[in-house]
Write a protein that holds these residues in place. Sequence first.
Motif, PDB file in Angstrom:
ATOM      1  N   ASP A 501       0.824  -1.219   0.000  1.00  0.00           N
ATOM      2  CA  ASP A 501       0.000   0.000   0.000  1.00  0.00           C
ATOM      3  C   ASP A 501       0.854   1.263   0.000  1.00  0.00           C
ATOM      4  OD1 ASP A 501       0.959   0.108   2.569  1.00  0.00           O
ATOM      5  OD2 ASP A 501      -0.995  -0.060   3.555  1.00  0.00           O
ATOM      6  N   VAL A 508      -6.002   1.653   2.718  1.00  0.00           N
ATOM      7  CA  VAL A 508      -5.704   0.568   1.779  1.00  0.00           C
ATOM      8  C   VAL A 508      -5.010  -0.554   2.584  1.00  0.00           C
ATOM      9  CG1 VAL A 508      -4.425  -0.163  -0.278  1.00  0.00           C
ATOM     10  CG2 VAL A 508      -5.434   2.141  -0.161  1.00  0.00           C
ATOM     11  N   LEU A 576      -8.352  -2.244   6.639  1.00  0.00           N
ATOM     12  CA  LEU A 576      -8.318  -0.829   6.242  1.00  0.00           C
ATOM     13  C   LEU A 576      -9.439  -0.063   6.924  1.00  0.00           C
ATOM     14  CD1 LEU A 576     -10.795  -0.335   3.916  1.00  0.00           C
ATOM     15  CD2 LEU A 576      -9.241  -1.783   2.616  1.00  0.00           C
TER      16      LEU A 576
END
Length: 578
Positions: A501, A508, A576
Amino acid sequence: MKIRYFVVLAVLLTVFFGFANNTKALSVQELQTQIQALMTQIAQLQAQLKQQQNQGTGAWCYNFTKNLRIGDIGTGDVDSLRKILQKEGILSSDVNPYEDDFSEQLASVVSEFQEKYADEILKPSGLKRGTGYVGPATRKKLNALYGCSVACTMDAKQCSDGSYVSRTGPKCEFAKCPETITVREQVKCIFNNSITEQKCYSADSGGSRFSCSGINTCVMDVFGAKGEKIEWKSSCGGLTSTKIDGENEYANFNCSTISQCRVDSDCPQIYCFTTPCPVNKCIEGKCISSSTTNKPPVISGVSGPTTLNVGQTGTWTITASDPENGILSYSVNWGDISTSPSVSISARTQTTTFTYTYYSVGVYKVGFDVYDNAGNATQSIITVNVGNSTATNCGKLIYFCSNDSPFCNYSTNLAVDNYAQNSGCVEVVKHILPKVLDLSTDSLALQYKVQAVPTFLFIDKNGCYDTILKASARTTENIIKDIANFQCPSAQPSITCTDSDGGENYFVKGVLNQKHGPLGINTDTCFTRTAGSTEARQLYSCIGGNNCYVYELYCNSTNDVNFKEINCPNGCENGLCK
């Protein structure tokens, strides 16, 4: 009076010498019975002698058994008290000694008696003046001066250590036995000439106290009073004894002069297990005449270290031979039988080597037993002194742990403490963190890249370091072995840390390519924590609020995995924040 005394003395001498002349053919039990009878006779004669002496001299005596005070009336105690006080010259002889009341005048005279013998009557109670009360201390002195002595019977009681005590004191009670010291040791029973299981047991109790079973040998724990003698029997016969002194002992039994039989396809005519062969015996498939005497193995040499360090492996070599050139079996008792089992091997080779490592300081007797195939045994014992360990690698052992880890338990800490006592040139350091999550910020854990607990990290004298133990092997023995075998790990090519990420991206889900974080994961993860608690619970998702977090992993500037705990007020799902 003298005539009576010599008559009693003559009776005593006649009884004694008459008893002595009849002891030659008597058993121990019969002797003990006669001794008891003789002692009883002596006691009776002593009592008669005492009575004769009292009658001859006209001696007067009286025993006081209860306390006296002002107002006591009509007792023989009061009359006898007045008579004694007159004999002591304290009470006037003009006073009638047989007045039947304990008056204030008599109490005053008793006070004079008490002060006359103040050291024995008053001083023990801290008194300086007499009280006039005839209590235990006053009665004791009266009885000592004018009491009638009691002849105790002359019987005796046997104590646990084998000694005897007699009756004594005013109540003719048995004297106390000497205090016994309980000692523990081990006894190894050896069944020579036996190839079937035998039993070794204490003869005094038929085996209910101590016993063990085995084919060639058996070992049992024994305890009792120091100096106590224990007789041993075996199921194949024989009687021997050992003495309890804290040293391990051997009890040898010759079960048969002819080897016991066994089933053998080459000797079908021999088919028994527990009785000696009537005609033949079988050795390695060959029928041997029972007239042939099997000779025991011969040990021609035993060599080994006389001193060792804790954790240092020793090597012992034993050279033995069998006169019949048969197969020999070797059994070794390393002296710490309670924790280390003996080993046995069978081989035709006449020189055999054994290795062993001690993990405790002490002096150990190493016993080697060599058996032939007929069950005959030969023994040899040597001693080794095990002192403090000297590690082959010097340096520092750091034990990383945390208070909230279930693996950082008592037994692990105990193993580290035990090793620290005999660690030689190794410095032992415990590094205990409050909680597992502190690994991400702890400077020492970051310096040596420690990412999980418990971890045993060894740093040698050259500064080289590596973990040495796995979670399933946290014992004192393995600590010693791993440090002794420590080798500096070879240089590894650097691996670049990557995060899918792109770093600290809470919205994310990221996956790292190499090292796991302190919680044992390498992906961003949702978790919750109850208010006021440090315990985290890993979840797939949480709905939000102050207790909903994402565990965000990322690569730091030193190419290592780091993490942050980020609150997700709108919820967290699949690693997330929403």
